[in-house]
Design an enzyme around this catalytic site. Structure first.
Site, short mmCIF file in Angstrom:
data_model
loop_
_atom_site.label_atom_id
_atom_site.label_comp_id
_atom_site.label_asym_id
_atom_site.label_seq_id
_atom_site.Cartn_x
_atom_site.Cartn_y
_atom_site.Cartn_z
N LYS A 100 0.88 -1.16 0.00
CA LYS A 100 0.00 0.00 0.00
C LYS A 100 0.92 1.22 0.00
CE LYS A 100 -3.35 2.73 2.42
NZ LYS A 100 -3.73 3.24 3.75
N GLY A 161 -8.19 9.88 9.49
CA GLY A 161 -8.57 10.04 10.88
C GLY A 161 -9.57 11.14 11.16
N ALA A 187 -9.55 6.21 3.86
CA ALA A 187 -9.40 7.36 4.77
C ALA A 187 -10.66 8.19 4.90
CB ALA A 187 -8.25 8.26 4.35
N GLY A 188 -10.90 8.64 6.12
CA GLY A 188 -11.98 9.57 6.41
C GLY A 188 -13.27 8.95 6.89
N ALA A 209 -9.50 2.33 9.40
CA ALA A 209 -8.80 1.93 10.61
C ALA A 209 -9.38 2.66 11.82
CB ALA A 209 -7.30 2.19 10.48
N SER A 210 -9.18 3.99 11.86
CA SER A 210 -9.60 4.77 13.03
C SER A 210 -11.07 4.60 13.37
CB SER A 210 -9.30 6.25 12.80
OG SER A 210 -7.93 6.48 12.60
#
EC number: 2.8.1.10
Length: 259
Positions: A100, A161, A187-188, A209-210
């Site tokens: 990645k 995040g 992301a986001g 992830a977050s």
């Protein structure tokens, strides 16, 4: 369920939800979240893992127990040169050509540097890597990355995040239309509805992830994300009704009694 798996880099991945490992409170919670998410692919930053002989290997052992594929990333790199070096280290450490690719352009936004990203992608593809680049939501850059041989493009929904969800749905649709490789929203994502929307826009998968690791209940959120991704994919394949400015009655006037 039909459509749950997808092909990435010539490999069938068992779930359209890709899970990052950053931000987890501990390995026990992370393992529970991975299992609850039903993911077949997890990302790991090389710097987070002691991959030397005799190293702790805690995270790698966890991934092995869960039976999921590992995707190393080049998190923390700010130039093409740095990213290429980290990709080579990851290939040696983890015995995989998959990477990645992240080349960050700004510490505050953590958005990618498109020029350096494209340069690194082209070099790594030429060296036999299966390159999965984290990119902006710019359709032109996404097309260029696909053109140089990337196995997928991974546009940001919003900054890493941030939990802002998909800030520019129109651009995500455009990216889906202008590339022939898988599109993975990266992301986001903040909650399950964001993941469902990404899939409804035509993304092949969602990476997050977050949204899971920093949730009040990571395991419950991982479960929610699993079903959101499946629901969004089903809705995309089913085809939403067109948006209309005025109402359209669902019940016909035929047979209405004269009162």
């Amino acid at each position: 369920m039909s459509g749950v798996s997808f092909e990435l880099g010539g490999v069938s991945i068992s779930s359209r939800l890709v899970l990052g490992t950053g931000g987890a409170a501990n390995l026990h919670v992370l393992e529970q979240a991975i299992r609850a998410a039903g993911t077949g692919l997890v990302t790991v930053a090389l710097r987070r893992v002691d991959s030397t002989p005799g190293g702790s290997g805690g995270l790698l052992d966890l991934i092995d127990r869960c039976g999921v594929r590992l995707l190393p990333n080049t998190a923390g790199c700010y130039t093409a040169g740095e990213a290429v070096k980290v990709a080579h280290l990851a290939r040696e450490a983890f015995d995989t050509d998959w990477v990645k690719l992240e080349v960050i352009g700004d510490e505050r936004t953590l958005l990618p540097d498109g020029v350096e990203l494209l340069r690194a992608a082209e070099e790594l593809v030429a060296e036999g890597f299966t390159v999965l680049p984290y990119t902006s939501d710019d359709p032109i850059l996404a097309r260029r990355l696909a053109d140089v041989g990337c196995a997928a493009v991974m546009p940001a929904g919003s900054p890493i995040g941030s939990g802002l969800g998909v800030s520019n749905p129109h651009h995500i649709r455009l990216i889906r239309q202008c590339v022939d490789v898988p599109v993975i929203l990266d992301a986001g994502i903040g909650t399950a509805s964001d993941a469902a929307l990404a899939m409804e826009l035509g993304c092949d998968a969602v990476l997050l992830a977050s949204a899971v690791t920093r949730a009040a209940d990571p395991v419950a959120m991982a479960t929610a994300m699993r079903y959101a991704v499946e629901a969004g994919r089903l809705a995309y394949r089913a085809g939403r009704i067109p948006r209309r400015f005025h109402a359209l009655a669902s019940t016909p006037d035929d047979g209405r009694p004269e009162l």
